[in-house]
Design a protein around this motif. Structure first.
Motif, PDB file in Angstrom:
ATOM      1  N   LYS A   1      20.663  60.850 -68.634  1.00  0.00           N
ATOM      2  CA  LYS A   1      19.498  60.358 -67.896  1.00  0.00           C
ATOM      3  C   LYS A   1      19.032  59.012 -68.451  1.00  0.00           C
ATOM      4  CE  LYS A   1      14.845  61.722 -66.461  1.00  0.00           C
ATOM      5  NZ  LYS A   1      13.798  62.775 -66.577  1.00  0.00           N
ATOM      6  N   LYS A   2      18.994  58.918 -69.779  1.00  0.00           N
ATOM      7  CA  LYS A   2      18.586  57.661 -70.408  1.00  0.00           C
ATOM      8  C   LYS A   2      19.569  56.533 -70.088  1.00  0.00           C
ATOM      9  CE  LYS A   2      16.026  59.640 -74.294  1.00  0.00           C
ATOM     10  NZ  LYS A   2      15.958  59.791 -75.767  1.00  0.00           N
ATOM     11  N   LYS A   3      20.870  56.877 -70.128  1.00  0.00           N
ATOM     12  CA  LYS A   3      21.883  55.870 -69.825  1.00  0.00           C
ATOM     13  C   LYS A   3      21.743  55.393 -68.377  1.00  0.00           C
ATOM     14  CE  LYS A   3      26.850  54.962 -70.011  1.00  0.00           C
ATOM     15  NZ  LYS A   3      26.884  54.326 -68.682  1.00  0.00           N
ATOM     16  N   ALA A   4      21.536  56.348 -67.479  1.00  0.00           N
ATOM     17  CA  ALA A   4      21.374  55.976 -66.070  1.00  0.00           C
ATOM     18  C   ALA A   4      20.152  55.081 -65.888  1.00  0.00           C
ATOM     19  CB  ALA A   4      21.246  57.237 -65.217  1.00  0.00           C
ATOM     20  N   GLU A   5      19.082  55.410 -66.605  1.00  0.00           N
ATOM     21  CA  GLU A   5      17.865  54.600 -66.517  1.00  0.00           C
ATOM     22  C   GLU A   5      18.100  53.205 -67.096  1.00  0.00           C
ATOM     23  OE1 GLU A   5      13.871  53.668 -65.663  1.00  0.00           O
ATOM     24  OE2 GLU A   5      15.241  55.215 -64.954  1.00  0.00           O
ATOM     25  N   ALA A   6      18.822  53.153 -68.230  1.00  0.00           N
ATOM     26  CA  ALA A   6      19.130  51.858 -68.848  1.00  0.00           C
ATOM     27  C   ALA A   6      20.006  51.017 -67.925  1.00  0.00           C
ATOM     28  CB  ALA A   6      19.826  52.070 -70.191  1.00  0.00           C
ATOM     29  N   ASP A   7      20.992  51.655 -67.297  1.00  0.00           N
ATOM     30  CA  ASP A   7      21.858  50.934 -66.358  1.00  0.00           C
ATOM     31  C   ASP A   7      21.064  50.409 -65.169  1.00  0.00           C
ATOM     32  OD1 ASP A   7      23.993  51.478 -67.986  1.00  0.00           O
ATOM     33  OD2 ASP A   7      24.749  53.160 -66.791  1.00  0.00           O
ATOM     34  N   ARG A   8      20.146  51.246 -64.694  1.00  0.00           N
ATOM     35  CA  ARG A   8      19.327  50.822 -63.556  1.00  0.00           C
ATOM     36  C   ARG A   8      18.463  49.616 -63.919  1.00  0.00           C
ATOM     37  NH1 ARG A   8      14.338  51.211 -61.952  1.00  0.00           N
ATOM     38  NH2 ARG A   8      13.719  52.473 -63.752  1.00  0.00           N
ATOM     39  N   LYS A   9      17.857  49.684 -65.109  1.00  0.00           N
ATOM     40  CA  LYS A   9      17.011  48.569 -65.544  1.00  0.00           C
ATOM     41  C   LYS A   9      17.843  47.305 -65.761  1.00  0.00           C
ATOM     42  CE  LYS A   9      13.332  51.251 -67.727  1.00  0.00           C
ATOM     43  NZ  LYS A   9      12.615  51.542 -68.996  1.00  0.00           N
ATOM     44  N   ALA A  10      19.048  47.485 -66.319  1.00  0.00           N
ATOM     45  CA  ALA A  10      19.915  46.325 -66.540  1.00  0.00           C
ATOM     46  C   ALA A  10      20.289  45.674 -65.206  1.00  0.00           C
ATOM     47  CB  ALA A  10      21.167  46.760 -67.291  1.00  0.00           C
ATOM     48  N   LYS A  11      20.582  46.508 -64.222  1.00  0.00           N
ATOM     49  CA  LYS A  11      20.925  45.971 -62.900  1.00  0.00           C
ATOM     50  C   LYS A  11      19.726  45.250 -62.280  1.00  0.00           C
ATOM     51  CE  LYS A  11      24.548  49.306 -61.747  1.00  0.00           C
ATOM     52  NZ  LYS A  11      24.956  50.422 -60.846  1.00  0.00           N
ATOM     53  N   GLU A  12      18.564  45.852 -62.462  1.00  0.00           N
ATOM     54  CA  GLU A  12      17.361  45.213 -61.918  1.00  0.00           C
ATOM     55  C   GLU A  12      17.094  43.881 -62.610  1.00  0.00           C
ATOM     56  OE1 GLU A  12      14.189  47.972 -62.331  1.00  0.00           O
ATOM     57  OE2 GLU A  12      14.812  49.203 -60.621  1.00  0.00           O
ATOM     58  N   THR A  13      17.279  43.852 -63.922  1.00  0.00           N
ATOM     59  CA  THR A  13      17.075  42.617 -64.677  1.00  0.00           C
ATOM     60  C   THR A  13      18.063  41.544 -64.234  1.00  0.00           C
ATOM     61  OG1 THR A  13      16.280  43.852 -66.600  1.00  0.00           O
ATOM     62  CG2 THR A  13      17.025  41.602 -66.990  1.00  0.00           C
ATOM     63  N   ALA A  14      19.342  41.970 -64.098  1.00  0.00           N
ATOM     64  CA  ALA A  14      20.357  41.016 -63.652  1.00  0.00           C
ATOM     65  C   ALA A  14      20.049  40.516 -62.245  1.00  0.00           C
ATOM     66  CB  ALA A  14      21.731  41.689 -63.689  1.00  0.00           C
ATOM     67  N   SER A  15      19.564  41.429 -61.419  1.00  0.00           N
ATOM     68  CA  SER A  15      19.233  41.041 -60.043  1.00  0.00           C
ATOM     69  C   SER A  15      18.072  40.050 -60.021  1.00  0.00           C
ATOM     70  CB  SER A  15      18.873  42.292 -59.232  1.00  0.00           C
ATOM     71  OG  SER A  15      18.522  41.936 -57.914  1.00  0.00           O
ATOM     72  N   ARG A  16      17.063  40.314 -60.862  1.00  0.00           N
ATOM     73  CA  ARG A  16      15.923  39.390 -60.927  1.00  0.00           C
ATOM     74  C   ARG A  16      16.347  38.041 -61.491  1.00  0.00           C
ATOM     75  NH1 ARG A  16      13.080  44.124 -62.589  1.00  0.00           N
ATOM     76  NH2 ARG A  16      13.407  43.552 -64.785  1.00  0.00           N
ATOM     77  N   ALA A  17      17.239  38.089 -62.512  1.00  0.00           N
ATOM     78  CA  ALA A  17      17.721  36.841 -63.102  1.00  0.00           C
ATOM     79  C   ALA A  17      18.507  36.035 -62.071  1.00  0.00           C
ATOM     80  CB  ALA A  17      18.590  37.141 -64.316  1.00  0.00           C
TER      81      ALA A  17
END
Length: 236
Positions: free
Chosen positions: A107-123
C-alpha cells in the motif's frame, strides 16, 4: 530238645517287638537330631515365609510402576500436544503479521508511486515550452544559466547576439584573425571552437551551432572573463 525249641521261639518274639520299638525310637531320634543339628531352623522357616510373602508383593509394585509410566507418558503426550498447539498458534500469528506487513508495504509503495507520478506530471506541466526562435533560445539559455549560477540578463544576451550575428545561429566569420588562424567564430555569439569546448555547459548540446549551447557557453566565458555577459559591449 523241645525245651530248646521253646526257648528259641520266645527269643524270636522278643526280637521282633524290640525291632518295632527301636524303629520308633530311631525315627524320633532322627527327627530330634535334625532339629538340633540345623541351627536357627525356625528362623529359616520364618525367612522362607517372609520370602514367600515378598514374592507375592512384586506384582503389586510392578503394577504401580506401569501405572506411573502410563501416567508419565500421558503427561508427556499432553505436554507435546500443548507445545504443538502453541507452535501452530505462533506460526499462524506470524503468518498473519507478515501478510499484514506485506499488505501495508504494498500500500505504501503504491502510494509512493502515485505521488511520484503526480510530482512528475506536475513537473512536466510546469516545464516551460520554449519557442524555436531567438526569444525562445535566449529564455531557455537564461534558465540553464540560472540553474548553473552563470550571471547574465535577457537584455545583455540579446544586445550582444544582435551585434555579433544579427540573430543567425549559422553565422560564421571567415575573415577575422580567428578565421585566419583556422578557428573561425561561429553561431549567435560568434564563439570559436576552443572557447566553446572549454566553457561548454553540461546539459546542452555539444554542437557549436546549437543556439542554446552557443549562447550558454559564450555567457559562461564572458562571466569568467568579464564578470557577466552584461558587461560586454564590443568584441570580446
Amino acid at each position: 530238645m523241645s525245651k530248646h525249641v521253646t526257648s528259641g521261639h520266645s527269643r524270636s518274639t522278643l526280637t521282633k517287638t524290640q525291632k518295632f520299638s527301636i524303629a520308633g525310637v530311631a525315627t524320633l531320634g532322627a527327627a530330634a537330631l535334625a532339629f538340633s543339628i540345623v541351627p536357627g531352623s525356625s528362623e529359616a522357616q520364618t525367612e522362607a515365609l517372609g520370602t514367600h510373602s515378598a514374592a507375592w508383593s512384586v506384582p503389586v509394585d510392578a503394577q504401580q510402576s506401569v501405572s506411573k509410566q502410563q501416567s508419565n507418558a500421558s503427561k508427556q503426550a499432553k505436554d507435546a500436544a500443548a507445545a504443538k498447539a502453541a507452535a501452530d498458534k505462533k506460526a499462524a500469528a506470524d503468518a498473519a503479521a507478515k501478510k499484514k506487513a506485506d499488505a501495508e508495504a504494498a500500500k505504501k509503495k503504491a502510494e509512493a508511486d502515485r505521488k511520484a507520478k503526480e510530482t512528475a506530471s506536475r513537473a512536466a506541466a510546469r516545464k516551460p515550452v520554449y519557442a524555436n526562435n531567438l526569444d525562445g533560445w535566449i529564455r531557455q539559455s537564461l534558465d540553464i544559466m540560472k540553474s548553473k549560477g552563470i550571471p547574465g540578463s535577457y537584455d545583455g544576451l540579446h544586445r550582444n547576439i544582435m551585434r555579433e550575428s544579427t540573430g543567425n545561429p549559422n553565422a560564421k566569420n571567415g575573415w577575422d584573425i580567428n578565421a585566419i588562424n583556422g578557428t573561425p567564430s561561429i553561431g549567435l555569439l560568434q564563439v570559436i571552437q576552443p572557447t566553446f569546448d572549454a566553457y561548454h555547459v553540461s546539459g546542452t548540446s555539444t554542437n557549436i551551432y546549437d543556439p542554446v549551447a552557443n549562447i550558454t557557453a559564450a555567457a559562461n566565458y564572458a562571466a569568467d572573463r568579464y564578470g557577466s555577459i552584461d558587461n560586454v559591449n564590443g568584441a570580446y
